[in-house]
Design an enzyme around this catalytic site. Sequence first.
Site, PDB file in Angstrom:
ATOM      1  N   LYS A 187      25.521  96.538 -15.421  1.00 33.26           N
ATOM      2  CA  LYS A 187      25.131  97.927 -15.141  1.00 33.26           C
ATOM      3  C   LYS A 187      24.282  98.004 -13.860  1.00 33.26           C
ATOM      4  O   LYS A 187      24.108  97.010 -13.173  1.00 33.26           O
ATOM      5  CB  LYS A 187      24.412  98.516 -16.355  1.00 33.26           C
ATOM      6  CG  LYS A 187      25.225  98.426 -17.663  1.00 33.26           C
ATOM      7  CD  LYS A 187      26.458  99.304 -17.668  1.00 33.26           C
ATOM      8  CE  LYS A 187      27.421  99.012 -18.802  1.00 33.26           C
ATOM      9  NZ  LYS A 187      27.027  99.474 -20.120  1.00 33.26           N
TER      10      LYS A 187
HETATM   11  C1  LIG Z   1      27.454  99.624 -21.532  1.00 37.46           C
HETATM   12  C2  LIG Z   1      27.732 100.906 -22.210  1.00 37.46           C
HETATM   13  C3  LIG Z   1      27.168 101.240 -23.443  1.00 37.46           C
HETATM   14  C4  LIG Z   1      26.393 100.282 -24.285  1.00 37.46           C
HETATM   15  O1  LIG Z   1      25.366  99.631 -23.639  1.00 37.46           O
HETATM   16  P1  LIG Z   1      24.864  98.196 -24.149  1.00 37.46           P
HETATM   17  O2  LIG Z   1      23.585  98.005 -23.411  1.00 37.46           O
HETATM   18  O3  LIG Z   1      25.912  97.194 -23.795  1.00 37.46           O
HETATM   19  O4  LIG Z   1      24.654  98.300 -25.637  1.00 37.46           O
HETATM   20  C5  LIG Z   1      27.405 102.510 -23.940  1.00 37.46           C
HETATM   21  N1  LIG Z   1      28.163 103.398 -23.281  1.00 37.46           N
HETATM   22  C6  LIG Z   1      28.749 103.100 -22.109  1.00 37.46           C
HETATM   23  C7  LIG Z   1      29.570 104.140 -21.418  1.00 37.46           C
HETATM   24  C8  LIG Z   1      28.564 101.840 -21.550  1.00 37.46           C
HETATM   25  O5  LIG Z   1      29.189 101.524 -20.400  1.00 37.46           O
END
Ligand SMILES: *Cc1c(COP(=O)(O)O)cnc(C)c1O
Length: 384
Positions: A187
Site C-alpha cells: 500500500k
Molecule cells: C488491502 C486492502 C484491504 C485490507 O487491508 P489489510 O491491511 O490487508 O487487512 C481492504 N480493502 C482493500 C480495497 C484493500 O486493498
Amino acid sequence: MPPCDQPFIPYGHQLVDGDDIEAVLSVLSSAHLTTGPHVARFESEIEQKTGAFHAVAVSSGTAALHIALLAADIGPGDEVIVPAITFAATASTVLMCGATPVVVDTEKDTGLIEPKRVADAITARTRAVVAVDYAGIPCDYDALAAVIGAEDIILIADGCHSLGATYRDRPVGKLAVMTALSFHPVKLITTGEGGMVLTDDSTLATRLRRLRNHGIDRDSHQRHSTHTFEYDIVELGYNYRLSDIHCALGASQLKKLDRFIERRAEIAGQYDRFFEKQQGIAPLVIPSGRTSARHLYVIRVDATQVAGGRDRLFAQCRELGIGTNVHYKPLPRLTALAHRVRIGPGGVDNAEMLYEQILSLPIYPAMTDADVERVLGAFRHFLS
Ligand SMILES: *Cc1c(COP(=O)(O)O)cnc(C)c1O
C-alpha cells in the site's frame, strides 16, 4: 526475446530505508513496545496529514473496516452496499458483523462504485455503503452523499488504496463519515501489517478506540493516571491494537508519502504516454476534479483488438519476470462469498467485463527508470 535472466519486477513493493530502520530500532530499546507514545504520535501525524479530527490505529485494514462497521452499529438483518470490484475484506468484514453485503456494479472506465446502482440497491434494511477508492482514485463522494440523501445510511470509505488522494480539493479521510486505511507493504505507506480508521466524529472515535481494545472502558494509561485497577468490558471488542514498533515505522514512512506518490505519478505518466498510442489498451480513467494516489496502475485490454487479450499479456509478462496481477475478481465469484452476498438490481455486468480486461502493471516508489523501461520494452514487443 531471450528467456528471462533478470530480477523479477513485482506489481508492488515497499520502500524501507535507513531512517525507517532507525525508527524501529529505537522503539525496541524504549519502555513501551505497544500502547505507548508512538501510537498516539502516528495517529496525530495522520490526522495532520489528512485533516481528519480523529485517527485510530489498528492491526490491519481489515480490522479498520470491521470496527468501522461495528461502530456504525451494523449487525444481523442489516444490508451494506459494496462494489463488485474490490478486495474480499470489503465484504467479508460485513459478514463478520452478521450483516449482508449487497454487491453493486462499478463504472466501466474507472472501476469505481456507480452511484446510480447504489441508489437502486437501497432498501429499508440498508445501513451503510462502503465505497472503495479502487486503484487510488476517490469515488464520486458528492454523488454518493446525494443518493444516500437524508436516509439513515452511513457512508464509509475503504481508502486502503487512496491515502494522499483528493476529491474536489478535499483529502481522503474527509470524504466519508469513516475512512479505513491499510499499511500492508504494497500500500501507499507501510507498517508491515497495520491499518487506521479516520473520522471527524468524536463519539465514533471513542467507540472505535474501545472496539480495538476488547471493549474496555478505559485503557491502561487511563487506569494508571487515575490510580485505579478498576475497569469494565462494556461491549464485546477485539485485540486490534497496533504496536509502537509498527507505529514508529508508520510515522517514519508518512514523512515520505508525498515523495512516494510523486514517484508513482511519474511512472504512471510514462505508462500513460506509451498506452495512449496503443490500439485496444486503455488505462483506468481518473475523472476531473480528482487526484489518484496511484496505488495500482490498471490497464483494460480489449481482446477484440489485442490478440489473446489480457490473459496472453499476463502470461508473457510472467515469462519475462514482470509481475503483473489482476485486481480484482468480482466478489460474487469468490467461493466463500458467492452464497452469502446479494447482487444488487441490474447485476454486475461492468465488473464482469472489467474482470476479463484488467491487468495491474508494476508501480511502486522504489521502481527504477530501468524497471519501467523493461516493462515498456516488453509491451512494445508483445504488441508489435
Ligand atoms: C488491502 C486492502 C484491504 C485490507 O487491508 P489489510 O491491511 O490487508 O487487512 C481492504 N480493502 C482493500 C480495497 C484493500 O486493498
